[in-house]
Design a protein around this motif. Structure first.
Motif, mmCIF file in Angstrom:
data_model
loop_
_atom_site.group_PDB
_atom_site.id
_atom_site.type_symbol
_atom_site.label_atom_id
_atom_site.label_comp_id
_atom_site.label_asym_id
_atom_site.label_seq_id
_atom_site.Cartn_x
_atom_site.Cartn_y
_atom_site.Cartn_z
ATOM 1 N N PHE A 63 0.866 -1.192 0.000
ATOM 2 C CA PHE A 63 0.000 0.000 0.000
ATOM 3 C C PHE A 63 0.901 1.240 0.000
ATOM 4 C CE2 PHE A 63 -4.249 1.511 2.052
ATOM 5 C CZ PHE A 63 -4.418 2.402 1.005
ATOM 6 N N PRO A 64 1.697 1.438 -1.068
ATOM 7 C CA PRO A 64 2.688 2.528 -1.081
ATOM 8 C C PRO A 64 2.089 3.903 -0.835
ATOM 9 C CG PRO A 64 3.008 1.030 -2.929
ATOM 10 C CD PRO A 64 1.709 0.655 -2.304
ATOM 11 N N ALA A 65 0.866 4.122 -1.294
ATOM 12 C CA ALA A 65 0.256 5.450 -1.152
ATOM 13 C C ALA A 65 0.049 5.834 0.307
ATOM 14 C CB ALA A 65 -1.074 5.490 -1.890
ATOM 15 N N ALA A 66 -0.053 4.825 1.189
ATOM 16 C CA ALA A 66 -0.289 5.107 2.607
ATOM 17 C C ALA A 66 0.970 4.959 3.443
ATOM 18 C CB ALA A 66 -1.366 4.165 3.145
ATOM 19 N N SER A 67 2.117 4.681 2.801
ATOM 20 C CA SER A 67 3.345 4.429 3.554
ATOM 21 C C SER A 67 4.205 5.674 3.720
ATOM 22 C CB SER A 67 4.168 3.331 2.866
ATOM 23 O OG SER A 67 4.605 3.762 1.587
ATOM 24 N N GLY A 68 3.865 6.748 3.037
ATOM 25 C CA GLY A 68 4.644 7.967 3.146
ATOM 26 C C GLY A 68 4.349 8.719 4.432
ATOM 27 N N ALA A 69 5.061 9.807 4.618
ATOM 28 C CA ALA A 69 4.861 10.639 5.803
ATOM 29 C C ALA A 69 3.511 11.332 5.736
ATOM 30 C CB ALA A 69 5.976 11.677 5.910
ATOM 31 N N THR A 70 2.975 11.624 6.900
ATOM 32 C CA THR A 70 1.692 12.322 6.972
ATOM 33 C C THR A 70 1.873 13.661 7.670
ATOM 34 O OG1 THR A 70 1.133 11.248 9.070
ATOM 35 C CG2 THR A 70 0.378 10.179 7.043
ATOM 36 N N GLY A 71 1.026 14.575 7.263
ATOM 37 C CA GLY A 71 0.981 15.871 7.911
ATOM 38 C C GLY A 71 -0.445 16.163 8.351
ATOM 39 N N THR A 72 -0.576 16.962 9.357
ATOM 40 C CA THR A 72 -1.898 17.354 9.855
ATOM 41 C C THR A 72 -1.941 18.861 9.980
ATOM 42 O OG1 THR A 72 -2.089 15.296 11.116
ATOM 43 C CG2 THR A 72 -3.590 17.081 11.688
ATOM 44 N N ILE A 73 -2.847 19.477 9.250
ATOM 45 C CA ILE A 73 -3.016 20.931 9.326
ATOM 46 C C ILE A 73 -4.206 21.221 10.229
ATOM 47 C CG2 ILE A 73 -3.403 23.051 8.035
ATOM 48 C CD1 ILE A 73 -2.277 21.642 5.566
ATOM 49 N N THR A 74 -3.935 21.880 11.336
ATOM 50 C CA THR A 74 -5.002 22.245 12.269
ATOM 51 C C THR A 74 -5.504 23.642 11.928
ATOM 52 O OG1 THR A 74 -3.855 20.967 13.968
ATOM 53 C CG2 THR A 74 -5.646 22.403 14.692
ATOM 54 N N GLY A 443 -4.698 -9.374 4.261
ATOM 55 C CA GLY A 443 -5.104 -10.748 3.993
ATOM 56 C C GLY A 443 -4.518 -11.249 2.692
ATOM 57 N N ASP A 444 -4.615 -12.549 2.485
ATOM 58 C CA ASP A 444 -4.104 -13.128 1.241
ATOM 59 C C ASP A 444 -4.974 -12.772 0.055
ATOM 60 O OD1 ASP A 444 -2.007 -14.291 2.603
ATOM 61 O OD2 ASP A 444 -3.126 -16.143 3.005
ATOM 62 N N THR A 445 -6.255 -12.523 0.333
ATOM 63 C CA THR A 445 -7.201 -12.163 -0.728
ATOM 64 C C THR A 445 -8.017 -10.963 -0.280
ATOM 65 O OG1 THR A 445 -8.938 -13.606 0.146
ATOM 66 C CG2 THR A 445 -7.355 -14.585 -1.426
ATOM 67 N N PRO A 446 -8.621 -10.233 -1.239
ATOM 68 C CA PRO A 446 -9.497 -9.122 -0.850
ATOM 69 C C PRO A 446 -10.650 -9.578 0.032
ATOM 70 C CG PRO A 446 -8.921 -8.960 -3.170
ATOM 71 C CD PRO A 446 -8.407 -10.288 -2.697
ATOM 72 N N GLU A 447 -11.140 -10.778 -0.214
ATOM 73 C CA GLU A 447 -12.260 -11.280 0.589
ATOM 74 C C GLU A 447 -11.842 -11.494 2.043
ATOM 75 O OE1 GLU A 447 -12.872 -11.778 -3.556
ATOM 76 O OE2 GLU A 447 -11.248 -12.568 -2.288
ATOM 77 N N ALA A 448 -10.624 -12.029 2.241
ATOM 78 C CA ALA A 448 -10.150 -12.256 3.603
ATOM 79 C C ALA A 448 -9.983 -10.938 4.351
ATOM 80 C CB ALA A 448 -8.826 -13.020 3.572
ATOM 81 N N THR A 449 -9.448 -9.934 3.662
ATOM 82 C CA THR A 449 -9.281 -8.620 4.291
ATOM 83 C C THR A 449 -10.637 -8.010 4.616
ATOM 84 O OG1 THR A 449 -7.204 -8.258 3.098
ATOM 85 C CG2 THR A 449 -8.299 -6.328 4.001
ATOM 86 N N SER A 475 -6.214 -0.658 -0.067
ATOM 87 C CA SER A 475 -5.218 -0.579 -1.128
ATOM 88 C C SER A 475 -5.890 -0.867 -2.467
ATOM 89 C CB SER A 475 -4.101 -1.591 -0.870
ATOM 90 O OG SER A 475 -4.618 -2.909 -0.881
ATOM 91 N N PRO A 476 -5.275 -0.503 -3.575
ATOM 92 C CA PRO A 476 -5.901 -0.729 -4.889
ATOM 93 C C PRO A 476 -6.294 -2.178 -5.139
ATOM 94 C CG PRO A 476 -4.029 0.739 -5.109
ATOM 95 C CD PRO A 476 -4.027 0.260 -3.698
ATOM 96 N N ASP A 477 -5.538 -3.139 -4.648
ATOM 97 C CA ASP A 477 -5.896 -4.539 -4.882
ATOM 98 C C ASP A 477 -6.829 -5.085 -3.811
ATOM 99 O OD1 ASP A 477 -4.280 -4.809 -2.676
ATOM 100 O OD2 ASP A 477 -2.721 -5.978 -3.670
#
Length: 740
Positions: A63-74, A443-449, A475-477
């Motif tokens: 899930f590369p899109a969610a592995s980067g740094a995060t910022g929070t703007i209050t 999970g191993d499959t989308p259904e398991a997740t 994630s996309p898959d």
């Protein structure tokens, strides 16, 4: 070793121009390498093998899109309810649009879509996802992020960008120069000569320059944490000045005994230089020993500092003799130069057949403070020991309450962007929103997740101290889901630490998918626990090492045990004072601490390693002279007094220099560096003045001849490292000094 160093010192003086030229070439080459090869430092503290790190690795893979740094703007509106108005919503959505188009940003989340708005309609949180990790975010990207929301600010709104993406390297400024200035003043007072003081300081600065340049040159191929260079600078400066001080002090004493500059420097490097090599070796071994606990970032920090200490030792035993050759007898005060030049020892005795250890040729002012202090300590040894133990025991009382954590925005400098954003978030949403957790379901499959996510969500919602569970991101898959968990308490609270364990226990029964807890808060807790578990092992290693090394040096059983116990007293008292100030907040204003909090996770284990080396430094310098006098026929009590009398002035100067250098870092705003500088300065003060110069002579006097007992079989088994230069004295016994 002493004989080898004696020859090295004389050779360095004879070829002083070549030695100085070589070191200057090394300095220039290292500087050019640092300028061209320097890489970025890391602000994160990863811990391979922990659950939080496994979760991050899984996100980066699936899930590369969610592995980067995060910022929070209050965002804070000028008045309550303003976020519910069309105008207020327009301001926030324009800010979201601006944030989503920032360089390096994947996207920004509209707070109205995810309910990140307070019930009073005044506060909102905008989540910003970066494409890369925090250490890969460029300065330009970070600056653009910090400047977001200018239009909203112009309308009276408060916009505070924060989150893990904010970070950076602690800056070294003019405040640390105060410590160096104080060290220079101490040198001038100690030597009574600007030449000697300036040369000692120059030698140390060249060593620090080479060490730091080499470290930055290597930063392109190894990952350095942002605190590693600061630690290396602290130690490089402190030990560099001290080691040069020891050799220069012995050289001046040799000159006053009527030796030629070449012979004086050779014997100084052979005797004091042996102690310098041993002391430096103990520091290097202790710092390199951090690799034993198998924590990568700590290993790098230890090796980086060990490298600068190694350079300091090499500079002290090679460059310092060369510089002393250029200075000649100008290292002495003017009133003593004529005495040294005419070949007559300063006490007026003949130098015929004398050597460096002949008591008839030494300058002994029995009225000096060191001698008077030693006589008083040995006279009242039992009360001194009891008072010392009681005092250090009282100082150590806060130690059991010590809590460890990684640095967070809650304890950052008050006016820093990270602190402003943190305080605004706590004000509007509560402390839990500054330390959110992330649960990865794979999970191993989308259904398991998909089947596991509702189970995990239900378990999280029933866990005590959970304020909210955010809807999952897939994630996309579809095989990986990310759930946000908001605690009720802040990231460094004990309740949050308990929550991390409770969450992991509650989801451990999920069988169809891997469920892992991560996030900055969870990573900090995992790192702190791993370091806490490693602390007793490392302490045992260091104490055992100290006993072994000192047994080799002093050929004694009781002296090493006494030294190790003294070291434990120093560590306990230092921990206690540091906890009282930085965690409990007592006298925090005196060190410029804005907000007390847990100590940085790696401070205790680093402090043990560094103080061990420095404690052995003072132990060797003082006790080796006591042993030397005892071996030459003095009583145990008189040897203790003589050793203290000769060593007190230099050890006092060395300790004051280290305290000044470390204390200079207390004035930095960064609370991590501030606490490191404070703990090291306090530790050196306690060890030098309370343990080594007070308790040690009292105990040595109490032990008497028993202090130097060693079984014959062990004496034969132990190798002779000749720290005290006995082999050198045997070679020089029949030589007559040459005067020039």
């Amino acid at each position: 070793m002493a004989t080898l160093l004696y020859r090295l010192g004389r050779g360095a003086l004879r070829r002083r121009r070549l030695v100085v030229a070589l070191w200057l070439v090394v300095l220039v080459v290292a500087g050019l390498a640092a300028a061209t090869l320097r890489g970025p430092t890391a602000s994160n503290f990863t811990m391979p093998g922990t659950e939080s790190q496994r979760a991050l690795d899984l996100l980066a893979e699936q899930f590369p899109a969610a592995s980067g740094a995060t910022g929070t703007i209050t965002v804070k509106a000028p008045a309550d309810g303003q976020l519910a108005t069309p105008e207020g919503q327009t301001v926030v959505r324009e800010l979201v649009q601006q944030a989503s188009t920032l360089p390096g940003v994947v996207g920004a989340v509209d707070p109205f879509q995810v309910g990140a708005v307070t019930p009073n309609g005044r506060y909102a949180l905008v989540q910003v996802q970066f494409a890369t990790g925090g250490d890969d975010v460029t300065d330009e990207q970070r600056t653009a992020y910090e400047e977001v929301g200018a239009a909203a600010k112009a309308q009276g709104w408060q916009v505070a960008p924060g989150g893990e993406v904010l970070g950076g390297e602690p800056e070294i400024g003019s405040t640390e120069a105060l410590g160096v200035l104080v060290a220079a003043i101490v040198l001038i007072i100690t030597f009574g000569s600007l030449v000697a003081a300036g040369m000692t300081m120059l030698n140390a600065l060249i060593g620090v320059g080479v060490g730091m340049a080499g470290l930055f040159a290597l930063s392109g191929v190894i990952e350095l944490t942002s605190t590693a260079p600061i630690l290396a600078l602290m130690l490089g400066l402190a030990v560099g000045i001290d080691y040069s001080l020891f050799i220069t002090s012995r050289h001046r004493q040799n000159l006053l005994e009527g030796l030629s500059p070449e012979e004086a420097v050779g014997r100084a490097v052979g005797t004091a230089g042996s102690a310098v090599v041993f002391a430096g070796a103990t520091v290097v071994i202790a710092l390199a020993g951090l690799a034993v606990v198998n924590i990568p970032f700590l290993t790098v920090m230890g090796l980086a500092a060990a490298g600068t200490v190694t350079v300091a030792v090499l500079v002290a035993i090679t460059l310092q003799p060369a510089l002393l050759g250029f200075a000649g007898r100008r290292v002495l005060p003017r009133r003593l130069r004529a005495v040294a030049a005419d070949g007559t020892p300063a006490d007026g005795t003949s130098d015929s057949g004398s050597d460096v250890t002949d008591r008839s040729t030494e300058v002994e002012d029995q009225s000096a403070f060191g001698f008077r202090w030693a006589r008083m300590i040995t006279r009242f040894r039992v009360p001194v020991i009891l008072v010392g133990l009681l005092g250090l025991g009282l100082l150590a009382l806060p130690t059991p309450d010590m809590r460890l954590a990684l640095p967070g925005a809650a304890t950052a400098a008050v006016d820093s962007p990270a602190r402003v954003a943190n305080d605004l978030t706590v004000e509007g949403f509560g402390p839990g929103f500054t330390g959110r957790l992330a649960v990865v379901v794979a999970g191993d499959t989308p259904e398991a997740t998909s089947a596991a996510v509702p189970q995990v969500t239900a378990l999280l919602q029933r866990t005590e101290n959970v304020l909210a569970v955010a809807p999952p991101q897939l994630s996309p898959d579809g095989r990986t889901a990310l759930l946000g968990v908001v605690p009720k308490t802040g990231p460094t609270d004990e309740a949050t630490e308990t929550l991390v364990h409770d969450v992991r226990d509650s989801v451990s029964g999920i069988r169809d998918a891997d469920v892992l807890l991560t996030g900055v808060t969870a990573i900090g807790i995992d790192v702190s626990e791993k370091l806490s578990d490693a602390l007793p092992v490392y302490l045992l290693l260091v104490v055992g090492l100290s006993v072994l090394l000192l047994m080799l040096v002093f050929r004694s059983l009781l002296v090493p045990v006494k030294a190790a116990l003294g070291f434990l007293l120093t560590v306990a008292a230092t921990f206690g004072i540091t906890v009282a100030v930085f965690q409990q907040g007592h006298l925090a204003d005196l060190v410029g601490l804005d907000t007390p909090g847990p100590l940085i996770s790696f401070l205790p284990i680093l402090l043990i390693g560094i103080l061990f080396g420095l404690a052995m430094d003072y132990e060797v310098f003082l006790v080796s002279r006591m042993r030397e006098d005892f071996v030459h026929g003095e009583s145990a009590r008189q040897a203790t007094i003589s050793g203290m009398g000769h060593g007190a002035r230099v050890v006092t100067a060395a300790a004051l220099i280290m305290i000044s250098v470390f204390g200079g870092f207390v004035f930095l705003e960064d609370p991590v560096i501030k606490s490191m500088g404070f703990a090291l300065a306090i530790g050196v003060a306690i060890d030098a003045f309370v343990v080594r110069m007070t308790i040690v002579p009292a105990v040595m006097s109490l032990l008497g001849d028993r202090a130097w007992w060693l079984p014959r079989w062990l004496n034969r088994a132990l190798p002779n490292v000749d720290i005290e230069g006995e082999g050198l004295r045997a070679q020089l016994k029949d030589r007559t000094p040459t005067h020039v």
